[in-house]
Design a protein around this motif. Structure first.
Motif, short mmCIF file in Angstrom:
data_model
loop_
_atom_site.label_atom_id
_atom_site.label_comp_id
_atom_site.label_asym_id
_atom_site.label_seq_id
_atom_site.Cartn_x
_atom_site.Cartn_y
_atom_site.Cartn_z
N LEU A 41 0.83 -1.21 0.00
CA LEU A 41 0.00 0.00 0.00
C LEU A 41 0.86 1.26 0.00
O LEU A 41 0.37 2.34 -0.34
CB LEU A 41 -0.92 0.02 1.22
CG LEU A 41 -2.18 -0.83 1.13
CD1 LEU A 41 -2.95 -0.75 2.42
CD2 LEU A 41 -3.05 -0.39 -0.04
N SER A 42 2.11 1.12 0.43
CA SER A 42 2.99 2.30 0.42
C SER A 42 3.97 2.23 -0.75
O SER A 42 5.05 2.80 -0.70
CB SER A 42 3.73 2.41 1.75
OG SER A 42 4.31 1.17 2.06
N ASP A 43 3.59 1.50 -1.78
CA ASP A 43 4.46 1.37 -2.96
C ASP A 43 4.63 2.71 -3.65
O ASP A 43 3.79 3.60 -3.55
CB ASP A 43 3.85 0.35 -3.92
CG ASP A 43 4.85 -0.15 -4.95
OD1 ASP A 43 5.52 -1.14 -4.66
OD2 ASP A 43 4.94 0.48 -6.03
N ASN A 61 -3.99 6.64 0.90
CA ASN A 61 -3.07 5.57 1.25
C ASN A 61 -3.74 4.20 1.09
O ASN A 61 -3.09 3.21 0.78
CB ASN A 61 -2.58 5.77 2.68
CG ASN A 61 -1.25 5.09 2.90
OD1 ASN A 61 -0.44 5.02 1.98
ND2 ASN A 61 -1.05 4.56 4.10
N ARG A 105 -0.30 0.46 -5.75
CA ARG A 105 -1.06 0.73 -4.52
C ARG A 105 -2.53 0.40 -4.71
O ARG A 105 -3.16 -0.25 -3.88
CB ARG A 105 -0.92 2.22 -4.13
CG ARG A 105 0.47 2.63 -3.69
CD ARG A 105 0.45 3.94 -2.90
NE ARG A 105 -0.05 5.08 -3.67
CZ ARG A 105 0.73 5.87 -4.43
NH1 ARG A 105 2.02 5.62 -4.53
NH2 ARG A 105 0.20 6.87 -5.08
N GLY A 122 -5.75 3.38 -1.16
CA GLY A 122 -6.06 3.07 -2.56
C GLY A 122 -7.22 3.86 -3.14
O GLY A 122 -7.62 3.60 -4.27
#
Lengths: 527, 467
Positions: free
Chosen positions: A244-246, A304, A252, A306
């Motif tokens: 999720l923090s890509d 964050n 994400r 998505g």
């Protein structure tokens, strides 16, 4: 220079300029021809095998059993009929459309675990090259020898793309080979490898991906992440949460989508909380109704998780955000929010301020994503209900998707009732998601509806889509029921001219196609 | 005598189709849907009514011993799609036994056929009406051909005096003119050769060598004709047929069970020529049947590849004794094993031996066993593993097909002919082989090998056509 080369030189320059050895003047040309004739016949009579090229690598063994003779002949017939041009106009005659039966034949042959006859491989690869929808089944049937052959002919290089890559995949249990290919393979090979390992052992697949995750390129990460869809489970949450923090927004979004399909995940809980804060039950004015208060901003936390902040053109920001929140929230959170009501009661509640369409559409997407049959059933509503009234959705596309989450029998029964109530004109899309062959109530509903359409005096080509589907999907056991419909009826006064003959022809084609399918399947079963 | 019990396979039926369009159209009709009143009887006749675009259904009847066809449709294709569809229906087991016999319309045609067949047999013995007039005509024609051959000799000598290097720039006009002169001289064989000579200059790398070879062989044919009376009988017959004089088949009749190895057509602007290769099970002979059709029309004779024909043939003299005429057929049945195969070396030797009787032969029909297709820098070839591969008594399905490095050492190779390199049949051949040894029938000669049929090692009962 040997004697033959001397003759060739003389012939090229002409005997006037360079007569062959031992002759001159007028007879030189004839002497040259005499000598050349002797040489030519002698060379031909003395031919020997020349040097051999390096042998081809032998095709890998294919352990599947060979096709029964009748099925082999049927395949040749279907492949020969494949390239036949589609008849122009609406009229197709009474003969079955062989090309349309090839996909079904291939699927059945693969199910029985037959090996493709070697002589049919070139035609099979040609068929797969021409029709992308045939490729997965055709290539599976063609098997290792098909791939072996495709590597020798550039026209078939499509077969080497995607699954299978250029070479055979290692056994997913062979740890070293898997690791070696994962670290050194081409992208297509690695995608195929990850899918294969994931299918056998989801955890091992995830570990494989995690081992190199940091070094992968963004578009590769997206493709790899997508292969986690198969065998998705609670154990994947930690890895997805990290994604999720890509750096990549698409990665994400995909991670968030996968997490929201896990109702017990932390992301799903966060989404449930956000969604619940926007949708509440209002009891103030007597009747109970749903009140929607769409989010006012898309905060960092939402982004964050998505949520895509910018809506497509033409859509309001707030309804766009709301849709994403409700879609990603686990459906189980709603009964709690609405005083223990079940999905059907919740869907039936009135919604204030025109939010109903937005909210129900988001629930539809959630039901499909979470494969939730209870909610799908509620959102589908009654198949007999008139269009665009009552609770639930009336969009055919949404209904088709919702149907796909129901068990096959229930799906068939629902579509059968729909056809009984509304006829065939809107049923095409819904029929497409039903399991083949059609279960009994559905088959009868379609045949009855066709019969009604005929009696109503319309032409059969108004129903050519459904007719085509029926030819491919009706159970062959329906053929006797249809026999009565193939008769040429006396022309009624109000009927369209000639319609009776065309219907009879269409039904005969339907019957002959069903009979063909029955023998097709029987040939594959018999030893 | 008939094999009414044996149904054909769909492949055998489709092999009868005159062209691709008919094959597809026939396939579509090979199901019960459009048919009514279909039946068959003990004399191997099949009939049925086919729903078409007309008001009344077409009446189709096939005598499968021929096979011969009749259909009330207006199609000029032969056999028409209805006949093909009916045979496919029959091949698929969809035609019931017509216990009551053929309907009148079918019976009429069948009876007519039986009558004609009897008549043809009886009439075949009759000779020409006026032997003396025929002899005079033959003499006049021979004199014309002799004049043509002498003229061609002068042309060839002129060409060689000036040098072949000038042949490319001269263009094909001179050749065309010479070919026309040979047609006037009633020597179509010479005319054909001259046209081929005209196509060589500039056609491929190394064309002067090919041109010299072909000029030399044309010269050889001219000389042979001019002194034909001094040649031994068979060679003289070869020369006559090479020049273009047709003679009736005169060899002794030969009854055998003939395996149909291949059937394929070649067409030019005037004529479609169909070649059918047969292998006699008992005699071991290979025979070639020729059948002709006007341009754009399929020749009438058609035999399903892979079936076995019980028939009497009468060979023509000369040309290595390959060409034959189909005198009488008794029945057709499905077949089993391929003919016994040769090694590449033996096959080339057989071609060499055949040149003794006909030095103008470009190729000779052979069945090769134990050959493997392989790819060299110049294209596909067949390599011979027959002598090198250890023959082990291991059943085929357990055999390890992976060649150990250096284990199977090819025993030489023959390239595929230029036509075969780009033909779709090549891929069927490669697929059947899978990199392992295979049995192939085809023509071998100085241009390489042209594969015509092959047998899958694991299903040797099925003849796979490659053309």
């Amino acid at each position: 220079m040997d004697a033959w080369e001397e003759l060739v030189t003389s012939a090229l320059l002409g005997t006037d300029r360079k007569p062959p050895a031992g002759s001159a003047g007028d007879t030189a040309a004839v002497a040259l021809l005499d000598a050349a004739a002797v040489h030519t016949v002698r060379r031909r009579a003395g031919l020997r095998p020349g040097p051999a090229a390096a042998p081809l690598e032998a095709a890998p063994e294919d352990g599947r059993r060979p096709l029964p003779d009748a099925a082999r002949r049927r395949l040749a017939q279907l492949l020969a009929g494949r390239a036949a041009p589609a008849p122009s106009g609406g009229r197709r005659g009474a003969a079955p459309d062989l090309a349309e039966l090839l996909p079904q034949w291939l699927a059945a042959a693969n199910e029985h675990g037959y090996r493709a006859p070697a002589a049919a491989l070139p035609a099979l690869l040609d068929a797969a090259r021409a029709r992308t929808d045939l490729r997965p089944q055709a290539l599976a049937f063609a098997g290792p020898r098909g791939l072996w052959l495709a590597r020798l002919n550039p026209e078939w290089k499509f077969a080497l793309r995607g699954a299978g890559g250029g070479g055979a995949l290692p056994d997913p249990h062979d740890g070293d080979a898997v690791l070696a290919l994962w670290e050194e393979g081409l992208f297509a090979e690695r995608v195929a490898l990850l899918s294969a390992v994931r299918a056998q052992d989801p955890a091992r697949g995830r570990e494989l991906l995690a081992s190199t995750w940091g070094e992968e390129r963004a578009e590769d990460r997206l493709m790899f992440l997508d292969s986690l869809r198969a065998g998705l489970g609670p154990a994947d949450e930690e890895f997805l949460e990290a994604a999720l923090s890509d750096r990549s927004r698409n990665v994400r979004a995909t991670a968030a989508e996968l997490l929201s399909a896990l109702p017990a995940s932390a992301l799903a809980a966060r989404m449930a909380e956000r969604a619940a804060s926007c949708v509440s039950l209002d009891r103030t004015e007597g009747a109970e109704r749903i009140v929607v208060e769409a989010p006012h901003e898309c905060d960092a936390g939402m982004r964050n998780d998505g949520v895509v902040p910018t809506p497509p053109t033409g859509r309001g920001e707030r309804s766009w955000w709301l849709g994403q929140l409700v879609e990603a929230a686990p459906l189980d959170c709603w009964p709690r929010r609405f005083g223990g009501r079940g999905p059907e009661e919740i869907v039936a509640l009135p919604v204030t301020d025109d939010w109903r369409g937005e909210l129900h559409a988001a629930w539809c997407r959630a039901a499909v994503r979470q494969r939730n049959a209870d909610w799908s059933r509620a959102l589908l509503g009654s198949p007999a209900a008139p269009q665009a009234t009552g609770p639930g959705t009336s969009s055919l596309a949404e209904r088709a998707q919702l149907l796909s989450t129901l068990p096959a029998e229930e799906r068939a029964a629902w579509v059968a009732s729909f056809i009984a109530a509304h006829g065939l004109s809107e049923a095409f899309q819904l029929l497409g998601v039903c399991a083949v062959p059609w279960a009994e109530p559905l088959g009868r509903a379609v045949v009855d509806a066709l019969d009604i359409a005929r009696d109503a005096g319309s032409y059969p080509w108004s129903f050519s889509g459904v007719m085509g589907l029926a030819e491919r999907c009706l159970s062959p056991s329906a053929a006797p029921q249809l026999a009565a419909l193939t008769a040429l009826p006396a022309e009624a006064e109000d009927a369209s001219p000639g319609a009776g003959g065309y219907w009879s022809e269409a039904f005969r084609r339907l019957v002959s196609t069903l009979e063909l399918r029955a023998s097709m399947h029987a040939e594959l079963v018999s030893p | 005598m008939t094999d009414q019990g044996v149904r054909w396979t769909a492949e055998q039926v489709l092999a009868l189709a005159p062209d691709d369009a008919s094959r597809k159209a026939g396939s579509k009709l090979g199901v019960a849907g459009p048919w009514s009143g279909a039946g068959r009887d003990g004399s191997a006749a099949v009939w049925g009514l086919c729903e078409g675009s007309g008001r009344t259904p077409y009446r189709t009847v096939v005598d499968t011993t021929g096979p011969a066809y009749a259909c009330s449709c207006p199609s000029r294709k032969f056999p028409c799609k209805h006949a093909l569809g009916l045979l496919l229906l029959w091949a698929g087991g969809g035609v019931p036994d017509g216990a009551a016999g053929a309907p009148d319309w079918a019976e009429e045609w069948l009876a007519g056929r039986r009558e004609r067949a009897g008549g043809a047999r009886a009439g075949a013995a009759a000779g020409p009406a006026d032997p003396e007039a025929a002899r005079r005509r033959a003499e006049r024609r021979a004199a014309r051909i002799t004049a043509g051959a002498e003229e061609l000799e002068r042309r060839l000598a002129d060409l060689l005096r000036g040098g072949l290097a000038s042949a490319e720039s001269a263009g094909s006009g001179l050749w065309e003119e010479t070919a026309a002169r040979m047609v006037d001289a009633q020597a179509p064989g010479l005319a054909g050769r001259v046209r081929e000579l005209g196509a060589i200059p500039g056609s491929v790398a190394g064309w002067p060598v090919r041109l010299l070879e072909e000029c030399a062989l044309t010269h050889l044919l001219d000389r042979a004709w001019l002194s034909a009376d001094r040649l031994p009988g068979p060679l003289a017959a070869t020369v006559r047929s090479r020049v273009g004089l047709s003679a009736p088949p005169e060899g002794p009749e030969l009854r055998d069970r003939w395996l149909v190895l291949a059937q394929y057509d070649s067409a030019d602007s005037r004529l479609t020529t169909r070649r059918i290769w047969l292998h006699g099970r008992t005699s071991g002979r290979t025979a070639l049947l020729l059948s002709f059709g006007a341009a754009g029309r399929a020749p009438e004779l058609a035999l399903p590849v892979g079936s076995e024909l019980d028939a009497v043939l009468r060979p023509y003299e000369g040309g290595g004794g390959l060409r034959a005429e189909l005198v009488e057929r008794f029945g057709l049945s499905s077949s089993a094993a391929p003919p016994p195969g040769l090694s590449l070396t033996d096959a080339l030797a057989a071609y060499g031996r055949a040149l003794r009787e006909d030095p103008w032969l470009d190729a000779w029909p052979v069945t090769l066993a134990g050959v493997v297709p392989a790819r060299s820098d110049d294209g596909w070839q067949l390599t011979d593993t027959s002598a090198a591969e250890p023959r082990s008594p291991v059943p085929p399905h357990t055999r390890d097909r992976t060649p150990a490095p250096g284990g199977v050492r090819p025993n030489g190779a023959v390239p595929l002919s230029r036509g075969a390199q780009g033909h779709s049949g090549l891929w069927r051949l490669v697929a059947l082989s899978g990199g392992g040894p295979i049995t192939v029938f085809g023509e071998i000669g100085h241009r390489g090998f042209t594969p015509l049929a092959a047998w899958e090692p694991e299903a040797p009962g099925e003849t796979v056509p490659l053309v």
